[in-house]
Design a protein around this motif. Structure first.
Motif, PDB file in Angstrom:
ATOM      1  N   GLY A 258     -77.082  59.843 -22.722  1.00  0.00           N
ATOM      2  CA  GLY A 258     -76.383  59.665 -21.451  1.00  0.00           C
ATOM      3  C   GLY A 258     -77.397  59.458 -20.344  1.00  0.00           C
ATOM      4  N   PRO A 259     -77.218  58.451 -19.511  1.00  0.00           N
ATOM      5  CA  PRO A 259     -78.268  58.115 -18.552  1.00  0.00           C
ATOM      6  C   PRO A 259     -78.333  58.990 -17.305  1.00  0.00           C
ATOM      7  N   ASN A 260     -77.220  59.526 -16.813  1.00  0.00           N
ATOM      8  CA  ASN A 260     -77.220  60.229 -15.532  1.00  0.00           C
ATOM      9  C   ASN A 260     -76.964  61.718 -15.686  1.00  0.00           C
ATOM     10  N   ARG A 261     -77.848  62.497 -15.079  1.00  0.00           N
ATOM     11  CA  ARG A 261     -77.726  63.954 -15.048  1.00  0.00           C
ATOM     12  C   ARG A 261     -77.622  64.327 -13.577  1.00  0.00           C
ATOM     13  N   VAL A 262     -76.542  64.993 -13.171  1.00  0.00           N
ATOM     14  CA  VAL A 262     -76.369  65.335 -11.765  1.00  0.00           C
ATOM     15  C   VAL A 262     -75.903  66.783 -11.627  1.00  0.00           C
ATOM     16  N   TYR A 263     -76.369  67.419 -10.571  1.00  0.00           N
ATOM     17  CA  TYR A 263     -75.820  68.710 -10.200  1.00  0.00           C
ATOM     18  C   TYR A 263     -76.018  68.941  -8.709  1.00  0.00           C
TER      19      TYR A 263
END
Length: 146
Positions: A60-65
């Motif tokens: 998965g390309p996007n990691r957000v928090y």
């Protein structure tokens, strides 16, 4: 006979656990935590609260928090991250936009910050972005890979 039984049990365990492990590694994890201590994300400021995250499975390309914190703790957090990765830039005072997970839309979406602190590193199709909204005291993190 005993060795054969142990080998058979071991193979059955591998046959059952391997597909389950592969399945779990591809699952996106979306969630919340009230405190940094309760969060599954390591390295957050200790005073982080109202944490919301979107962690993609394998590939998965996007990691957000995002999370609530103080400006001082945000700066300390970014400086700690910069010490681990010297490619991350200096903190700037500026407006920016940041990718985040929107629970109401159940998808990734952009948030625009007019008065914030921002630090980033990117190269071709990968990057790390740190942002802080001074009006809401909310910190944002976004990383992406190929």
């Amino acid at each position: 006979m005993k060795k054969m039984l142990i080998k058979t049990i071991a193979w059955i365990a591998v046959i059952i656990l391997l597909p389950y492990g592969c399945y779990k590694s591809f699952q996106t994890e979306i969630g919340t935590a009230e405190t940094a201590e309760a969060a599954i994300i390591s390295g957050l400021p200790t005073n982080a609260t109202e944490i919301q995250y979107y962690l993609p499975g394998a590939f998965g390309p996007n990691r957000v928090y995002e999370f609530k914190t103080t400006e001082e703790e945000f700066i300390k957090w970014v400086e700690r991250e910069r010490s681990k990765d010297p490619n991350v830039g200096e903190i700037e005072v500026r407006g920016f936009r940041m990718l985040r997970y929107s629970p109401s839309k159940e998808s990734l979406d952009w948030v625009v910050i007019d008065n914030g602190l921002y630090s980033s590193w990117h190269y071709t199709d990968q990057g790390k972005y740190f942002g802080f909204d001074r009006s809401t005291l909310k910190a944002y993190f976004w990383s992406h890979t190929r």
